[in-house]
Design a protein around this motif. Structure first.
Motif, PDB file in Angstrom:
ATOM      1  N   ILE A  79       1.194   9.319  -5.821  1.00 49.90           N
ATOM      2  CA  ILE A  79       1.637  10.701  -5.591  1.00 49.90           C
ATOM      3  C   ILE A  79       2.575  11.140  -6.715  1.00 49.90           C
ATOM      4  O   ILE A  79       2.461  12.257  -7.241  1.00 49.90           O
ATOM      5  CB  ILE A  79       2.318  10.812  -4.207  1.00 49.90           C
ATOM      6  CG1 ILE A  79       1.270  10.649  -3.106  1.00 49.90           C
ATOM      7  CG2 ILE A  79       3.043  12.149  -4.053  1.00 49.90           C
ATOM      8  CD1 ILE A  79       1.852  10.506  -1.712  1.00 49.90           C
ATOM      9  N   TYR A  80       3.486  10.261  -7.105  1.00 45.45           N
ATOM     10  CA  TYR A  80       4.410  10.585  -8.202  1.00 45.45           C
ATOM     11  C   TYR A  80       3.638  10.822  -9.502  1.00 45.45           C
ATOM     12  O   TYR A  80       3.910  11.770 -10.245  1.00 45.45           O
ATOM     13  CB  TYR A  80       5.422   9.453  -8.369  1.00 45.45           C
ATOM     14  CG  TYR A  80       6.338   9.636  -9.542  1.00 45.45           C
ATOM     15  CD1 TYR A  80       7.371  10.563  -9.502  1.00 45.45           C
ATOM     16  CD2 TYR A  80       6.151   8.900 -10.706  1.00 45.45           C
ATOM     17  CE1 TYR A  80       8.206  10.750 -10.586  1.00 45.45           C
ATOM     18  CE2 TYR A  80       6.975   9.068 -11.803  1.00 45.45           C
ATOM     19  CZ  TYR A  80       7.999   9.994 -11.732  1.00 45.45           C
ATOM     20  OH  TYR A  80       8.817  10.179 -12.815  1.00 45.45           O
ATOM     21  N   GLU A  81       2.654   9.965  -9.781  1.00 45.49           N
ATOM     22  CA  GLU A  81       1.848  10.121 -11.002  1.00 45.49           C
ATOM     23  C   GLU A  81       1.041  11.422 -10.956  1.00 45.49           C
ATOM     24  O   GLU A  81       0.876  12.096 -11.978  1.00 45.49           O
ATOM     25  CB  GLU A  81       0.915   8.926 -11.198  1.00 45.49           C
ATOM     26  CG  GLU A  81       1.611   7.617 -11.506  1.00 45.49           C
ATOM     27  CD  GLU A  81       2.355   7.646 -12.834  1.00 45.49           C
ATOM     28  OE1 GLU A  81       1.884   8.308 -13.781  1.00 45.49           O
ATOM     29  OE2 GLU A  81       3.409   7.012 -12.913  1.00 45.49           O
ATOM     30  N   LYS A  82       0.547  11.774  -9.781  1.00 40.44           N
ATOM     31  CA  LYS A  82      -0.200  13.026  -9.651  1.00 40.44           C
ATOM     32  C   LYS A  82       0.699  14.219  -9.970  1.00 40.44           C
ATOM     33  O   LYS A  82       0.302  15.144 -10.684  1.00 40.44           O
ATOM     34  CB  LYS A  82      -0.764  13.142  -8.240  1.00 40.44           C
ATOM     35  CG  LYS A  82      -1.590  14.380  -8.015  1.00 40.44           C
ATOM     36  CD  LYS A  82      -2.111  14.424  -6.590  1.00 40.44           C
ATOM     37  CE  LYS A  82      -2.881  15.715  -6.365  1.00 40.44           C
ATOM     38  NZ  LYS A  82      -3.341  15.832  -4.986  1.00 40.44           N
ATOM     39  N   MET A  86       0.837  -1.208   0.000  1.00 43.06           N
ATOM     40  CA  MET A  86       0.000   0.000   0.000  1.00 43.06           C
ATOM     41  C   MET A  86       0.869   1.253   0.000  1.00 43.06           C
ATOM     42  O   MET A  86       0.554   2.234  -0.685  1.00 43.06           O
ATOM     43  CB  MET A  86      -0.940   0.009   1.208  1.00 43.06           C
ATOM     44  CG  MET A  86      -2.026  -1.045   1.152  1.00 43.06           C
ATOM     45  SD  MET A  86      -3.114  -0.837  -0.255  1.00 43.06           S
ATOM     46  CE  MET A  86      -3.935   0.653   0.193  1.00 43.06           C
ATOM     47  N   ASP A  87       1.974   1.227   0.739  1.00 40.32           N
ATOM     48  CA  ASP A  87       2.891   2.372   0.733  1.00 40.32           C
ATOM     49  C   ASP A  87       3.490   2.584  -0.655  1.00 40.32           C
ATOM     50  O   ASP A  87       3.602   3.721  -1.128  1.00 40.32           O
ATOM     51  CB  ASP A  87       4.004   2.175   1.766  1.00 40.32           C
ATOM     52  CG  ASP A  87       3.512   2.313   3.202  1.00 40.32           C
ATOM     53  OD1 ASP A  87       2.406   2.868   3.391  1.00 40.32           O
ATOM     54  OD2 ASP A  87       4.234   1.863   4.112  1.00 40.32           O
ATOM     55  N   GLN A  88       3.855   1.483  -1.309  1.00 35.67           N
ATOM     56  CA  GLN A  88       4.407   1.591  -2.664  1.00 35.67           C
ATOM     57  C   GLN A  88       3.372   2.177  -3.623  1.00 35.67           C
ATOM     58  O   GLN A  88       3.685   3.053  -4.439  1.00 35.67           O
ATOM     59  CB  GLN A  88       4.858   0.219  -3.179  1.00 35.67           C
ATOM     60  CG  GLN A  88       6.115  -0.300  -2.541  1.00 35.67           C
ATOM     61  CD  GLN A  88       6.461  -1.701  -3.022  1.00 35.67           C
ATOM     62  OE1 GLN A  88       5.713  -2.306  -3.789  1.00 35.67           O
ATOM     63  NE2 GLN A  88       7.593  -2.207  -2.561  1.00 35.67           N
ATOM     64  N   ILE A  89       2.149   1.699  -3.531  1.00 37.79           N
ATOM     65  CA  ILE A  89       1.090   2.200  -4.417  1.00 37.79           C
ATOM     66  C   ILE A  89       0.821   3.677  -4.131  1.00 37.79           C
ATOM     67  O   ILE A  89       0.646   4.477  -5.054  1.00 37.79           O
ATOM     68  CB  ILE A  89      -0.182   1.338  -4.268  1.00 37.79           C
ATOM     69  CG1 ILE A  89       0.067  -0.053  -4.850  1.00 37.79           C
ATOM     70  CG2 ILE A  89      -1.374   1.992  -4.932  1.00 37.79           C
ATOM     71  CD1 ILE A  89      -1.024  -1.059  -4.573  1.00 37.79           C
ATOM     72  N   SER A  90       0.793   4.066  -2.852  1.00 33.97           N
ATOM     73  CA  SER A  90       0.557   5.473  -2.495  1.00 33.97           C
ATOM     74  C   SER A  90       1.654   6.361  -3.061  1.00 33.97           C
ATOM     75  O   SER A  90       1.363   7.420  -3.639  1.00 33.97           O
ATOM     76  CB  SER A  90       0.534   5.649  -0.980  1.00 33.97           C
ATOM     77  OG  SER A  90      -0.472   4.927  -0.403  1.00 33.97           O
TER      78      SER A  90
END
Length: 130
Positions: free
Chosen positions: A103-106, A95-99
C-alpha cells in the motif's frame, strides 16, 4: 483286598481321563481360535503356572502402559498444534507487513506519477520539446 484297590484306582483313572480330555479340548481350541502371538502368550502362561493374580497384574501393567502412551500422544499433539498456531500467526503478521508495504509503495508510485505529470505540463508550457 484287590477289590477295594480296584475301586480306588478306577475313579482315579476316570478323573485322569477327564483331565486328559479337557486338556485335549483346550489344546484344540487354542489351535482353532488363538493366533500365533496369543498362542505363545497362552503357552508361556501355562508353562509359568500363572495365576489370576499375575494376569491381573499384567492387565494393570498393560492399562498403565496404554495410559502413559495416551498421555504422551496428547502432549505431542498439543505441542504440534501449538507450533502450527504459532506458524499461522507468524504468517499472518508477515502478510500484514507485506500488505502495508505494498500500500505504501502504491501511494509512492501515485505520487511519482503526479510529479511526472506536473513536470511534463511544466515542460510543455515552457515550450521545451524533445
Amino acid at each position: 483286598m484287590e477289590r477295594p484297590s480296584l475301586e480306588i484306582n478306577l475313579p482315579d483313572t476316570h478323573e485322569e481321563g477327564k483331565l486328559y480330555v479337557v486338556d485335549s479340548l483346550n489344546n484344540l481350541n487354542k489351535l482353532n481360535v488363538c493366533p500365533d502371538a496369543s498362542q505363545r502368550a497362552l503357552d508361556e502362561e501355562e508353562n509359568t503356572g500363572a495365576t489370576g493374580e499375575n494376569t491381573a497384574g499384567s492387565n494393570i501393567r498393560n492399562q498403565c502402559l496404554f495410559f502413559v502412551t495416551f498421555i504422551l500422544t496428547l502432549i505431542v499433539s498439543l505441542a504440534l498444534v501449538s507450533f502450527v498456531i504459532f506458524l499461522i500467526i507468524q504468517t499472518r503478521n508477515k502478510m500484514d507487513q507485506i500488505s502495508s508495504r505494498l500500500i505504501y509503495e502504491k501511494k509512492t508510485i501515485e505520487e511519482l506519477k503526479k510529479m511526472n505529470n506536473m513536470i511534463l505540463k511544466h515542460l510543455n508550457q515552457s515550450g521545451i520539446k524533445e
